[in-house]
Design an enzyme around this catalytic site. Structure first.
Site, PDB file in Angstrom:
ATOM      1  N   LYS A   1     -13.014   5.859  31.040  1.00  0.00           N
ATOM      2  CA  LYS A   1     -12.277   4.658  30.614  1.00  0.00           C
ATOM      3  C   LYS A   1     -12.145   4.596  29.094  1.00  0.00           C
ATOM      4  O   LYS A   1     -11.098   4.187  28.588  1.00  0.00           O
ATOM      5  CB  LYS A   1     -12.954   3.401  31.158  1.00  0.00           C
ATOM      6  CG  LYS A   1     -12.703   3.260  32.650  1.00  0.00           C
ATOM      7  CD  LYS A   1     -13.328   2.032  33.246  1.00  0.00           C
ATOM      8  CE  LYS A   1     -13.031   1.975  34.736  1.00  0.00           C
ATOM      9  NZ  LYS A   1     -14.126   1.381  35.497  1.00  0.00           N
TER      10      LYS A   1
ATOM     11  N   LYS B   1      -6.060   3.534  43.162  1.00  0.00           N
ATOM     12  CA  LYS B   1      -5.079   2.584  42.622  1.00  0.00           C
ATOM     13  C   LYS B   1      -4.295   3.187  41.461  1.00  0.00           C
ATOM     14  O   LYS B   1      -3.087   3.070  41.385  1.00  0.00           O
ATOM     15  CB  LYS B   1      -5.831   1.346  42.111  1.00  0.00           C
ATOM     16  CG  LYS B   1      -5.610   0.127  42.935  1.00  0.00           C
ATOM     17  CD  LYS B   1      -6.632  -0.940  42.567  1.00  0.00           C
ATOM     18  CE  LYS B   1      -7.863  -0.839  43.438  1.00  0.00           C
ATOM     19  NZ  LYS B   1      -9.051  -1.532  42.928  1.00  0.00           N
TER      20      LYS B   1
ATOM     21  N   LYS C   1      -8.017  12.243  45.282  1.00  0.00           N
ATOM     22  CA  LYS C   1      -8.358  11.123  46.156  1.00  0.00           C
ATOM     23  C   LYS C   1      -7.318  10.004  46.070  1.00  0.00           C
ATOM     24  O   LYS C   1      -6.584   9.913  45.087  1.00  0.00           O
ATOM     25  CB  LYS C   1      -9.746  10.589  45.814  1.00  0.00           C
ATOM     26  CG  LYS C   1      -9.844   9.917  44.459  1.00  0.00           C
ATOM     27  CD  LYS C   1     -11.048   8.978  44.395  1.00  0.00           C
ATOM     28  CE  LYS C   1     -10.850   7.970  43.285  1.00  0.00           C
ATOM     29  NZ  LYS C   1     -11.728   6.830  43.317  1.00  0.00           N
TER      30      LYS C   1
END
Ligand code: ADP
Ligand code: TRP
Length: 355
Positions: free
Chosen positions: A114, A222, A219
């Protein structure tokens, strides 16, 4: 009656839930609620770490709450609550941070990912040094917020304040659980107490589920833009599945299966009956498979899972009074236990009152 083991899990309020969230977390929530003492919450404080639009945040909390309920989490059996409704969590988060190292937080994979995004650093090999330089460097004008750094402390508090021993989450959360266990051991040993048990991930079967996306690799997630949402309508789901990446098809018997096609089989294994999976695996092996047929079948079977959830979701989400009742009841139960643990933590740390 013997005391049931305590289970706790949460999902960040950052949108709607997809099949990855469902098979990685939510379906386990539903299956566990009868046999364990379960607490499930919506992590709105964790969502703040990426500074969401305030108007959107509450809508997102409502989405996840309604999705928990629509998928079958039962407020009579499990405690369902919103993280920020339990202020004891925020208080203990401050206290636990006194025993957490900045370095160990900075080495967490989710923080590095992040921070890299916020700083605009590409995933180059030397990015760890670049992150440090940009964060600590005096002439850096970019900021990585401290909430993002202390995300694992808050998650550990969610779990430890309820003294949970089982935490149903997907594979990507295992590093956070490892830190939680470390913090629990450290607190216990520093104060010579036996306050916190060490929690573990929980799966039915022997390994954590990783639901693949429809775009051929990786995977479902979102931010990957490759999701089937539980609340997608019928047409959208059919369209997404029909557009899933495949290959040219097998040309020789028993040919190895390519990743995009294996991903479709994995989705099928999660949603379809075993004889259907066998039928298509055999058709692949003898080269008679038609991917169009497989996709139609897969879309049908996904719809069997999602459509009933979607229907209940719409009804539940519109029922503000019901949502208020569920969360009030959940917050009361969650606060009662959280307050008891917080009192023990303060006692251990030497925070005493004069009155
Ligand atoms: P996302 O990756 O879409 O942002 P979250 O990080 O909010 O999802 O994850 C919420 C829960 O769902 C976690 O327990 C996580 O491990 C699980 N999860 C998310 N994506 C998947 C996936 N593709 N397969 C299995 N579990 C998943
Ligand atoms: N970090 C989890 C996620 O991204 C959400 C979460 C926050 C959580 N606190 C938790 C999960 C406590 C389990 C237990 O999905």
């Amino acid at each position: 009656m013997d005391k049931k083991e305590i289970v706790l899990s949460g999902i960040r309020a950052t949108g709607n839930l997809h099949l990855g969230n469902y098979y990685g977390a939510l379906s386990k929530f539903v299956k566990m609620q009868q046999d364990y003492d379960c607490l499930y919450f919506i992590a709105d404080l964790h969502a703040l770490t990426t500074n969401p639009d305030p108007a959107q945040l509450h809508e997102n909390v409502k989405n996840i709450l309604a999705e928990y309920l629509a998928a079958g989490v039962d407020p009579e059996q499990a405690t369902i609550f919103v993280q920020s409704d339990v202020p004891e969590v925020s208080e203990m988060y401050l206290l636990l941070n006194m025993h957490v190292g900045i370095g160990e937080l900075m080495r967490t994979t989710s923080f590095k990912d992040k921070a890299r995004k916020q700083l605009g650093i590409s995933t180059a090999a030397d990015s760890d040094e670049e992150i440090e330089k940009q964060i600590i460097g005096t002439n850096s004008n970019k900021r990585v917020n401290a909430g993002l750094l202390t995300y694992p402390t808050l998650m550990a508090v969610d779990i430890l304040i309820q003294k949970a021993t089982k935490v149903p989450v997907g594979k990507d959360q295992e590093q956070h659980l490892e830190l939680t266990r470390r913090f629990a051991r450290r607190f216990n040993s520093f104060y010579g107490v036996d306050l916190f048990p060490e929690p573990e991930n929980f799966n039915f079967g022997d390994h954590a589920v990783k639901v693949p996306g429809l775009d051929g690799s990786g995977k479902m997630g979102k931010s990957e833009g490759n999701c089937i949402y539980l609340v997608d309508d019928e047409k959208t789901i059919r369209k997404k599945v029909m557009k899933a990446v495949t290959d040219q098809g097998p040309t020789e018997p028993n040919q190895p299966v390519s990743e995009p096609v294996e991903n479709l089989f994995t989705l099928m294994e999660l949603t379809s009956a075993p004889e259907i999976v066998t039928h298509y695996r055999d058709a692949y092996a003898d080269c008679s498979i038609r991917y169009g047929d497989l996709k139609k079948q897969l879309a049908e079977d996904i719809l069997k899972v999602t459509l009933p959830i979607r229907e209940r979701y719409q009804e539940i989400r519109a029922d503000d009074e019901y949502l208020a009742r569920v969360t009030r009841m959940g917050a009361e139960k969650a606060r009662e236990r959280a307050a008891a643990t917080l009192a023990e933590v303060k006692q251990a740390m030497g925070i005493r009152k004069f009155y």
